[in-house]
Design a protein around this motif. Structure first.
Motif, PDB file in Angstrom:
ATOM      1  N   TYR A   1       0.836  -1.201   0.000  1.00 13.39           N
ATOM      2  CA  TYR A   1       0.000   0.000   0.000  1.00 13.39           C
ATOM      3  C   TYR A   1       0.871   1.251   0.000  1.00 13.39           C
ATOM      4  O   TYR A   1       0.588   2.221  -0.708  1.00 13.39           O
ATOM      5  N   GLU A   2       1.929   1.218   0.806  1.00 18.61           N
ATOM      6  CA  GLU A   2       2.804   2.392   0.909  1.00 18.61           C
ATOM      7  C   GLU A   2       3.527   2.658  -0.409  1.00 18.61           C
ATOM      8  O   GLU A   2       3.728   3.815  -0.793  1.00 18.61           O
ATOM      9  N   ILE A   3       3.916   1.607  -1.110  1.00 14.83           N
ATOM     10  CA  ILE A   3       4.568   1.784  -2.411  1.00 14.83           C
ATOM     11  C   ILE A   3       3.607   2.468  -3.386  1.00 14.83           C
ATOM     12  O   ILE A   3       3.972   3.442  -4.066  1.00 14.83           O
ATOM     13  N   SER A   4       2.377   1.980  -3.449  1.00 17.31           N
ATOM     14  CA  SER A   4       1.395   2.574  -4.359  1.00 17.31           C
ATOM     15  C   SER A   4       1.069   4.008  -3.941  1.00 17.31           C
ATOM     16  O   SER A   4       0.879   4.876  -4.794  1.00 17.31           O
ATOM     17  N   ARG A   5       0.990   4.250  -2.639  1.00 19.38           N
ATOM     18  CA  ARG A   5       0.692   5.605  -2.162  1.00 19.38           C
ATOM     19  C   ARG A   5       1.790   6.568  -2.573  1.00 19.38           C
ATOM     20  O   ARG A   5       1.529   7.672  -3.079  1.00 19.38           O
ATOM     21  N   ARG A   6       3.042   6.160  -2.358  1.00 23.30           N
ATOM     22  CA  ARG A   6       4.167   7.027  -2.711  1.00 23.30           C
ATOM     23  C   ARG A   6       4.241   7.249  -4.223  1.00 23.30           C
ATOM     24  O   ARG A   6       4.521   8.366  -4.680  1.00 23.30           O
ATOM     25  N   HIS A   7       4.003   6.208  -4.980  1.00 19.35           N
ATOM     26  CA  HIS A   7       4.058   6.336  -6.436  1.00 19.35           C
ATOM     27  C   HIS A   7       2.999   7.328  -6.923  1.00 19.35           C
ATOM     28  O   HIS A   7       3.277   8.182  -7.768  1.00 19.35           O
ATOM     29  N   ARG A   8       1.816   7.228  -6.384  1.00 17.41           N
ATOM     30  CA  ARG A   8       0.722   8.120  -6.787  1.00 17.41           C
ATOM     31  C   ARG A   8       1.000   9.561  -6.363  1.00 17.41           C
ATOM     32  O   ARG A   8       0.661  10.512  -7.078  1.00 17.41           O
ATOM     33  N   ALA A   9       1.620   9.714  -5.182  1.00 20.19           N
ATOM     34  CA  ALA A   9       1.899  11.056  -4.669  1.00 20.19           C
ATOM     35  C   ALA A   9       3.171  11.654  -5.255  1.00 20.19           C
ATOM     36  O   ALA A   9       3.511  12.812  -4.959  1.00 20.19           O
ATOM     37  N   GLY A  10       3.905  10.889  -6.064  1.00 23.52           N
ATOM     38  CA  GLY A  10       5.141  11.389  -6.647  1.00 23.52           C
ATOM     39  C   GLY A  10       6.286  11.449  -5.653  1.00 23.52           C
ATOM     40  O   GLY A  10       7.247  12.198  -5.854  1.00 23.52           O
ATOM     41  N   GLU A  11       6.203  10.677  -4.578  1.00 25.22           N
ATOM     42  CA  GLU A  11       7.259  10.648  -3.568  1.00 25.22           C
ATOM     43  C   GLU A  11       8.258   9.543  -3.904  1.00 25.22           C
ATOM     44  O   GLU A  11       7.911   8.569  -4.582  1.00 25.22           O
ATOM     45  N   PRO A  12       9.498   9.667  -3.443  1.00 21.72           N
ATOM     46  CA  PRO A  12      10.505   8.641  -3.749  1.00 21.72           C
ATOM     47  C   PRO A  12      10.144   7.298  -3.124  1.00 21.72           C
ATOM     48  O   PRO A  12       9.640   7.239  -1.995  1.00 21.72           O
ATOM     49  N   VAL A  13      10.398   6.244  -3.852  1.00 20.79           N
ATOM     50  CA  VAL A  13      10.130   4.882  -3.378  1.00 20.79           C
ATOM     51  C   VAL A  13      11.473   4.191  -3.170  1.00 20.79           C
ATOM     52  O   VAL A  13      12.149   3.829  -4.127  1.00 20.79           O
ATOM     53  N   GLY A  14      11.874   4.067  -1.924  1.00 19.64           N
ATOM     54  CA  GLY A  14      13.143   3.426  -1.585  1.00 19.64           C
ATOM     55  C   GLY A  14      12.957   2.443  -0.455  1.00 19.64           C
ATOM     56  O   GLY A  14      11.966   2.511   0.283  1.00 19.64           O
ATOM     57  N   TRP A  15      13.916   1.547  -0.308  1.00 13.48           N
ATOM     58  CA  TRP A  15      13.796   0.509   0.717  1.00 13.48           C
ATOM     59  C   TRP A  15      13.688   1.099   2.125  1.00 13.48           C
ATOM     60  O   TRP A  15      12.841   0.676   2.917  1.00 13.48           O
ATOM     61  N   LYS A  16      14.519   2.077   2.425  1.00  8.32           N
ATOM     62  CA  LYS A  16      14.505   2.653   3.765  1.00  8.32           C
ATOM     63  C   LYS A  16      13.164   3.295   4.064  1.00  8.32           C
ATOM     64  O   LYS A  16      12.590   3.103   5.151  1.00  8.32           O
ATOM     65  N   ALA A  17      12.645   4.065   3.113  1.00  8.36           N
ATOM     66  CA  ALA A  17      11.379   4.758   3.335  1.00  8.36           C
ATOM     67  C   ALA A  17      10.230   3.769   3.514  1.00  8.36           C
ATOM     68  O   ALA A  17       9.391   3.929   4.413  1.00  8.36           O
ATOM     69  N   ILE A  18      10.202   2.734   2.684  1.00  3.40           N
ATOM     70  CA  ILE A  18       9.104   1.774   2.749  1.00  3.40           C
ATOM     71  C   ILE A  18       9.153   0.975   4.046  1.00  3.40           C
ATOM     72  O   ILE A  18       8.153   0.842   4.765  1.00  3.40           O
ATOM     73  N   LEU A  19      10.313   0.433   4.368  1.00  6.47           N
ATOM     74  CA  LEU A  19      10.424  -0.404   5.570  1.00  6.47           C
ATOM     75  C   LEU A  19      10.231   0.423   6.841  1.00  6.47           C
ATOM     76  O   LEU A  19       9.651  -0.059   7.818  1.00  6.47           O
ATOM     77  N   THR A  20      10.697   1.664   6.831  1.00  5.53           N
ATOM     78  CA  THR A  20      10.486   2.532   7.986  1.00  5.53           C
ATOM     79  C   THR A  20       9.002   2.761   8.223  1.00  5.53           C
ATOM     80  O   THR A  20       8.515   2.709   9.365  1.00  5.53           O
ATOM     81  N   GLU A  21       8.267   2.995   7.151  1.00  6.03           N
ATOM     82  CA  GLU A  21       6.826   3.215   7.270  1.00  6.03           C
ATOM     83  C   GLU A  21       6.114   1.956   7.749  1.00  6.03           C
ATOM     84  O   GLU A  21       5.179   2.028   8.558  1.00  6.03           O
ATOM     85  N   VAL A  22       6.546   0.808   7.266  1.00  6.29           N
ATOM     86  CA  VAL A  22       5.935  -0.454   7.700  1.00  6.29           C
ATOM     87  C   VAL A  22       6.136  -0.650   9.199  1.00  6.29           C
ATOM     88  O   VAL A  22       5.183  -0.962   9.930  1.00  6.29           O
ATOM     89  N   PHE A  23       7.363  -0.468   9.674  1.00  6.69           N
ATOM     90  CA  PHE A  23       7.631  -0.668  11.102  1.00  6.69           C
ATOM     91  C   PHE A  23       6.962   0.404  11.963  1.00  6.69           C
ATOM     92  O   PHE A  23       6.631   0.158  13.119  1.00  6.69           O
ATOM     93  N   ARG A  24       6.734   1.574  11.389  1.00  9.21           N
ATOM     94  CA  ARG A  24       6.081   2.651  12.144  1.00  9.21           C
ATOM     95  C   ARG A  24       4.626   2.332  12.448  1.00  9.21           C
ATOM     96  O   ARG A  24       4.037   2.896  13.382  1.00  9.21           O
ATOM     97  N   GLN A  25       4.050   1.407  11.685  1.00  6.44           N
ATOM     98  CA  GLN A  25       2.632   1.089  11.879  1.00  6.44           C
ATOM     99  C   GLN A  25       2.353   0.444  13.231  1.00  6.44           C
ATOM    100  O   GLN A  25       1.215   0.483  13.710  1.00  6.44           O
ATOM    101  N   ARG A  26       3.372  -0.125  13.860  1.00  8.95           N
ATOM    102  CA  ARG A  26       3.125  -0.750  15.156  1.00  8.95           C
ATOM    103  C   ARG A  26       2.795   0.288  16.223  1.00  8.95           C
ATOM    104  O   ARG A  26       2.268  -0.055  17.297  1.00  8.95           O
ATOM    105  N   GLU A  27       3.079   1.556  15.965  1.00 16.18           N
ATOM    106  CA  GLU A  27       2.774   2.634  16.910  1.00 16.18           C
ATOM    107  C   GLU A  27       1.474   3.344  16.537  1.00 16.18           C
ATOM    108  O   GLU A  27       1.073   4.282  17.216  1.00 16.18           O
ATOM    109  N   ARG A  28       0.797   2.879  15.477  1.00 13.45           N
ATOM    110  CA  ARG A  28      -0.406   3.541  15.008  1.00 13.45           C
ATOM    111  C   ARG A  28      -1.600   2.590  15.107  1.00 13.45           C
ATOM    112  O   ARG A  28      -1.482   1.462  15.596  1.00 13.45           O
ATOM    113  N   GLN A  29      -2.751   3.059  14.652  1.00 10.80           N
ATOM    114  CA  GLN A  29      -3.982   2.287  14.777  1.00 10.80           C
ATOM    115  C   GLN A  29      -3.947   0.984  13.977  1.00 10.80           C
ATOM    116  O   GLN A  29      -4.670   0.039  14.298  1.00 10.80           O
TER     117      GLN A  29
END
Length: 263
Positions: free
Chosen positions: A88-116
């Motif tokens: 989902y994060e890859i598609s979101r970033r691609h649609r928003a024109g944001e860079p898609v990199g391993w660090k950004a994607i994995l960081t966002e995935v691990f950040r979900q444990r602190e969210r809803q």
């Protein structure tokens, strides 16, 4: 960035759009396009999912529970929506024109444990365990407590005896009900939680309303994903390497068509 609205304290309102079968086809086409654009990411997350299934099957065989391989294999795709968060994060970033990199994607995935989204993990795993325990209950009630020790003997028992066919019929109905409940609760809520992070109850209710207001397109989407996931299990879970990423990306694009937001 759409998630900024949450960080700034504003609460977006979610409006459910009318969907058609054409939207479903377009979502899968966009999902396929995202997979072709970022194949290594898709194969990475697909491999995690596939290897998880293989590991569970190996452990069941090791602990002499081969008869549980089939119900676990059938129920295993239920946890797919949670595994697909990175997609989902890859598609979101691609649609928003944001860079898609391993660090950004994995960081966002691990950040979900602190969210809803972390609360949704409990919902998904809870329904998965309900599936497993109802299978064991049906086995005890219909097949008795002397379950065959080998997978081949178990399959033979299920397919060639009246008790086995009854077990198969009831299990299929119960599994379909559980899968429908989980699909209804997660198909929109998971990408919505990644995108805006409302409370998980609001996300599930929004997902439920989306399915109720668009029953034919949403259920058609779920049926396509379910059939594809089931077929992907046949070659030792290997098909999930491709099916999961395409389905994950497609889910994001269906969510974007289904939900509009306003501050």
């Amino acid at each position: 960035m759409e998630q900024q609205a949450v960080k700034d304290g504003s609460v977006p309102k979610f409006r459910i759009n009318r969907l058609t079968l054409e939207d479903v086809g377009s979502a899968f086409a966009d999902g396929m396009r995202d997979f072709r654009t970022y194949p290594l990411f898709g194969l990475f997350f697909g491999a995690i999912y596939a290897l998880g299934g293989v590991f569970i099957a190996v452990m069941l065989a090791y602990y002499h529970l081969p008869w549980m391989i089939i119900p676990v294999a059938i129920g295993f795709p239920l946890v797919g929506p949670f595994v697909a968060v990175g997609l989902y994060e890859i598609s979101r970033r691609h649609r928003a024109g944001e860079p898609v990199g391993w660090k950004a994607i994995l960081t966002e995935v691990f950040r979900q444990r602190e969210r809803q989204l972390s609360w949704m993990a409990f919902v998904v795993l809870f329904i998965f365990w309900i599936w497993i325990y109802q299978v064991r209950l049906l086995m005890a009630l219909l097949l008795g407590f002397r379950i065959p020790a080998t997978l081949n003997a178990f399959v033979d028992l299920v397919l060639t005896t009246p008790q086995g066919l009854t077990f198969l019929a009831i299990g299929t109905v119960v599994g379909a009900v559980l899968a429908t409940i989980l699909f209804t609760a997660t198909v929109i809520s998971m990408p919505l939680l990644l995108d805006h992070d409302p409370d998980f109850v609001t996300a599930m209710l929004t997902s439920l309303r989306t399915v109720i207001e668009n029953p034919i397109p949403m259920l058609a989407f779920g049926l396509i994903v379910a059939v594809a996931a089931f077929l992907a299990l046949v070659p030792i879970f290997a098909g999930l390497l491709v099916v999961l990423p395409i389905a994950g990306h497609a889910t994001w694009h269906l969510y974007r068509r289904a939900i509009s937001t306003s501050p």
